[in-house]
Design an enzyme around this catalytic site. Structure first.
Site, PDB file in Angstrom:
ATOM      1  CG  ASP A 252       3.249   3.471  10.974  1.00 43.03           C
ATOM      2  OD1 ASP A 252       3.334   4.688  10.715  1.00 43.03           O
ATOM      3  OD2 ASP A 252       2.883   2.627  10.140  1.00 43.03           O
ATOM      4  CG  ASP A 253       0.743   7.028  11.846  1.00 41.29           C
ATOM      5  OD1 ASP A 253       1.755   7.409  11.233  1.00 41.29           O
ATOM      6  OD2 ASP A 253      -0.340   6.765  11.279  1.00 41.29           O
TER       7      ASP A 253
ATOM      8  CB  CYS B  71       4.638   6.468   6.633  1.00 39.21           C
ATOM      9  SG  CYS B  71       3.239   6.299   7.702  1.00 39.21           S
TER      10      CYS B  71
ATOM     11  CE  LYS C 298       4.528   2.266   7.087  1.00 40.67           C
ATOM     12  NZ  LYS C 298       3.394   3.074   7.554  1.00 40.67           N
TER      13      LYS C 298
ATOM     14  CG  HIS D 248       4.854   3.133   3.381  1.00 38.37           C
ATOM     15  ND1 HIS D 248       4.136   3.994   4.186  1.00 38.37           N
ATOM     16  CD2 HIS D 248       4.208   3.117   2.174  1.00 38.37           C
ATOM     17  CE1 HIS D 248       3.106   4.461   3.520  1.00 38.37           C
ATOM     18  NE2 HIS D 248       3.118   3.945   2.295  1.00 38.37           N
TER      19      HIS D 248
ATOM     20  CG  HIS E  90      -0.767   3.251  10.337  1.00 38.12           C
ATOM     21  ND1 HIS E  90      -2.046   3.215   9.855  1.00 38.12           N
ATOM     22  CD2 HIS E  90      -0.078   4.110   9.538  1.00 38.12           C
ATOM     23  CE1 HIS E  90      -2.140   4.015   8.795  1.00 38.12           C
ATOM     24  NE2 HIS E  90      -0.958   4.586   8.586  1.00 38.12           N
TER      25      HIS E  90
ATOM     26  CG  ASP F 244       6.076   6.886  10.977  1.00 36.19           C
ATOM     27  OD1 ASP F 244       5.410   7.193  11.994  1.00 36.19           O
ATOM     28  OD2 ASP F 244       5.546   6.430   9.950  1.00 36.19           O
ATOM     29  CG  ASN F 245       4.066  10.101  10.656  1.00 37.93           C
ATOM     30  OD1 ASN F 245       4.325   9.340   9.727  1.00 37.93           O
ATOM     31  ND2 ASN F 245       2.998   9.930  11.423  1.00 37.93           N
TER      32      ASN F 245
ATOM     33  CE  LYS G 127      -0.226   9.275   8.810  1.00 43.85           C
ATOM     34  NZ  LYS G 127      -0.658   7.882   8.772  1.00 43.85           N
TER      35      LYS G 127
END
Ligand SMILES: *[C@@H]1O[C@H](CO)[C@@H](O)[C@H](O)[C@H]1NC(C)=O
Ligand SMILES: *[C@@H]1O[C@H](CO)[C@@H](O)[C@H](O)[C@H]1NC(C)=O
Ligand SMILES: *[C@@H]1O[C@H](CO)[C@@H](O)[C@H](O)[C@H]1NC(C)=O
Ligand SMILES: *[C@@H]1O[C@H](CO)[C@@H](O)[C@H](O)[C@H]1NC(C)=O
Length: 576
Positions: free
Chosen positions: A37-38, A76, A130, A132, A230, A293-294, A315
């Site tokens: 994540d991130d 995300c 996660k 989301h 994250h 994811d990003n 991001k």
């Protein structure tokens, strides 16, 4: 002996012999999909940073294919929606911002998603971590959307120890097993917990394979979606064990040091997952994907300290730092490995690519945006994908598309801010090759005969590292464009006018060529307009007061089911 009994004995004898020959062979490969994540572009060692060692992620990536021209959505929810559906977020209504915890919406139920396709092919499907993509009604949660099991969090972020999630003054537990709140893991670090759960899934699948008959051997799809890296909740934005933070005392910036500790445990997780696959005899029949994811949240954005250096932005922005993702794929099924891929790829490609990888027809998939890149990745041949829409957000009024080597950026989700180049570069220290060669991943892979050498590492790492600022090597074959690539940067004011970049020669988006190449600009803008005409409206919803965890024993819950039940009760009460 009666003939039936004889048949029974023969059948079992056959199964026994057959079982000995190929103990755990399944008809289709296992798929292990690990999503961070991130995570920043420059937060994996294989992209050239020496600051935070990621020996396991590196060891996996060097042995497979490093995806260096791979795009994700800038946030995300949009990115995960594209992964699951194979569609651009503009085609599912998920293009604007993220799913907020208090919204009564989710990824539309009309969409068929990756685990559903794989389940139909006979996969055991397990999700850890996660989600989301929606939870206000149970139908939106993983176990109702193709996963046999899910343990993890539904919202966008959580505290890594108490597993609560906040949204303004709303606060509640967000750790679930299926629909049930999991209150028994308070205090266990999320990354460790998710890794333990993933290893448990692999171990029990290994048991299942060893104990089932040949034709009943199911392949495994494990979706491991970490909350790392994250940021956590506002009261502890960078949660990591203090002793790990201590190990990074060489990093001066306190917050970056904490971030490094978070990355460290993410890397360790990849090591333990590969190790478990190895121990269960599953490694040589697996496809392992590692992706963010990003882009990373850098320089304090979202209270986080990732690095996308030398890429621009991060991001939520449509610059390369927000949309070019760190990723790799490894599998013995890939014919040409140990390479850096410059093939254009988008996160929506995983659905058709994996379907193709497991020998399933991709025919019924014609209404998606993703391309089947399996053959191209495997054999290192050109992909069918010629362009990638990075997003169109009609609320923020920003959009970007990559087409061939070119990219256009229109507007900004961030009011023209966060458009700088954020470090650290991490180039000061030395890269520790031995750490990679002695990592858990290397040990497991070596024992299966998937070797890696220091020379290969040096070569691959050099070609995976993005170099900017009129690097002579970079522009040596730029031909007529060479002249445009030297001299001072050409500024871009994306809020005022669309900007045009040649990503091949200027991956750091320092030279806005919009005025020099007006025809190219027009071409890309008209492609954007075409995509825009196919967009459906964003499906964001206002805050629903019933989402407030304080109504639900301080847990985030599928409040949409519960309020409709209580309404029914109210009605029946009034009737009585
Ligand atoms: C299952 O079989 C594999 C290989 O055939 C072996 O490596 C593994 O240890 C076995 N697992 C168990 C739990 O017996
Ligand atoms: C898919 O089919 C091809 C051709 O029949 C075969 O060579 C390959 O091993 C199969 N792959 C898998 C993962 O079953
Ligand atoms: C956007 O940026 C401009 C220029 O920096 C500033 O004047 C304006 O207040 C900002 N608007 C918002 C909504 O932040
Ligand atoms: C897309 O269309 C919407 C309205 O339909 C418009 O507001 C927006 O500016 C357009 N965006 C682009 C990038 O063309």
């Amino acid at each position: 002996m009666n003939p039936k009994a004889l048949l029974w004995i023969l059948a079992n004898l056959y199964a026994l012999i057959d079982g000995c020959q190929a103990q755990s062979k399944t008809e289709r490969p296992h798929i292990i999909f690990i999503i961070a994540d991130d995570l920043g572009w420059n937060d994996v060692g294989f992209h050239g940073s020496n600051q935070i060692p990621t020996p396991n992620i590196d060891a996996l990536s060097y042995r497979g294919v490093i995806l260096n021209n791979y795009y994700v959505a800038p946030l995300c929810t949009p990115s995960r929606s594209a992964l699951m559906t194979g569609k651009y977020p503009i085609h599912t209504g998920m293009q604007h911002y993220v799913l907020l915890n208090w919204e009564a919406r989710g990824l539309p139920l009309s969409e068929r998603i990756l685990p559903e396709y794989l389940k139909d092919l006979g996969y055991a499907t397990h999700a850890v971590g996660k989600w989301h993509l929606g939870f206000y009604k149970k139908e939106y949660t993983p176990e109702y959307r193709g996963f046999d099991s899910h343990v993890g969090h539904w919202t966008g972020q959580q505290d890594y120890y108490d597993h609560t999630a906040t949204e303004e003054h709303f606060w509640g537990l967000d750790m679930h097993r299926g629909l049930d709140p999991a209150r028994d893991i308070h205090g266990i670090y999320s990354t460790e917990f998710y890794t333990n759960e993933a290893v448990k899934v692999i171990n029990s699948h290994g048991d299942l394979l060893n104990n089932s008959e040949e034709k009943q051997k199911k392949p495994l799809f494990l979706y491991l979606a970490h909350t790392a890296v994250h940021s956590g909740n506002y009261y502890n934005p960078l949660p990591a064990p203090d002793e790990t933070v201590e190990q990074f005392s060489g990093i001066k910036d306190y917050k970056r040091r904490r971030y490094a500790a978070i990355v460290h445990w993410l890397d360790e997780s990849v090591g333990r997952v590969v190790e478990a696959l190895g121990e269960n005899g599953m490694l040589d029949e697996s496809i392992i994907i590692f992706t963010t994811d990003n882009g990373g949240a850098a320089a304090g954005f979202d209270s986080n300290f990732a690095s996308n250096w030398p890429l621009k932005g991060g991001k939520y922005s449509l610059w390369e730092g927000g949309t070019r993702g760190a990723a790799s794929i490894w599998s013995p099924l890939l014919k040409k490995t140990g390479r850096v891929s410059e093939q254009l790829m988008h996160i929506s490609d995983w659905l058709p690519t994996l379907m193709s990888a497991v020998n399933s027809s991709t025919e019924g998939l014609s209404r998606i945006d993703g391309f089947d890149s399996w053959k191209a990745l495997s054999h290192d041949i050109p992909t069918a994908r010629k362009e990638a829409l990075l997003n169109i957000d009609s609320i923020n009024d920003d959009a970007a598309i990559r087409r061939g080597d070119w990219k256009v950026v229109v507007g900004s989700a961030l009011n023209g801010s966060w458009n700088d180049w954020y470090g650290p570069s991490g180039r000061e220290e030395e890269y520790n090759v031995d750490l990679v060669l002695n990592s858990k991943v290397s040990k497991s892979m070596d024992s299966y005969g998937f070797f890696l050498s220091a020379d290969q590492i040096a070569h691959l790492r050099n070609s995976a590292t993005v170099k900017c600022d009129t690097d002579a090597e970079l522009i040596k074959d730029a031909g007529d464009m060479k002249g445009d690539m030297i001299g001072p940067p050409i500024p871009c004011y994306e809020l005022i006018k669309p900007c045009l970049f040649n990503i091949k020669y200027d991956p750091c988006e320092r030279r806005n060529l919009a005025e020099l190449y007006p025809e190219k600009l027009e071409e890309l803008l008209s492609v954007l307009t075409k995509y825009n005409s196919t967009a459906i409206p964003p499906n964001n919803m206002p805050m629903d007061p019933y989402s407030d965890p304080s109504f639900w024993d301080y847990t985030w819950t599928n409040f949409g089911d519960k309020i409709s039940n209580s309404k029914i009760n109210e009605e029946s009460c009034s009737v009585v």
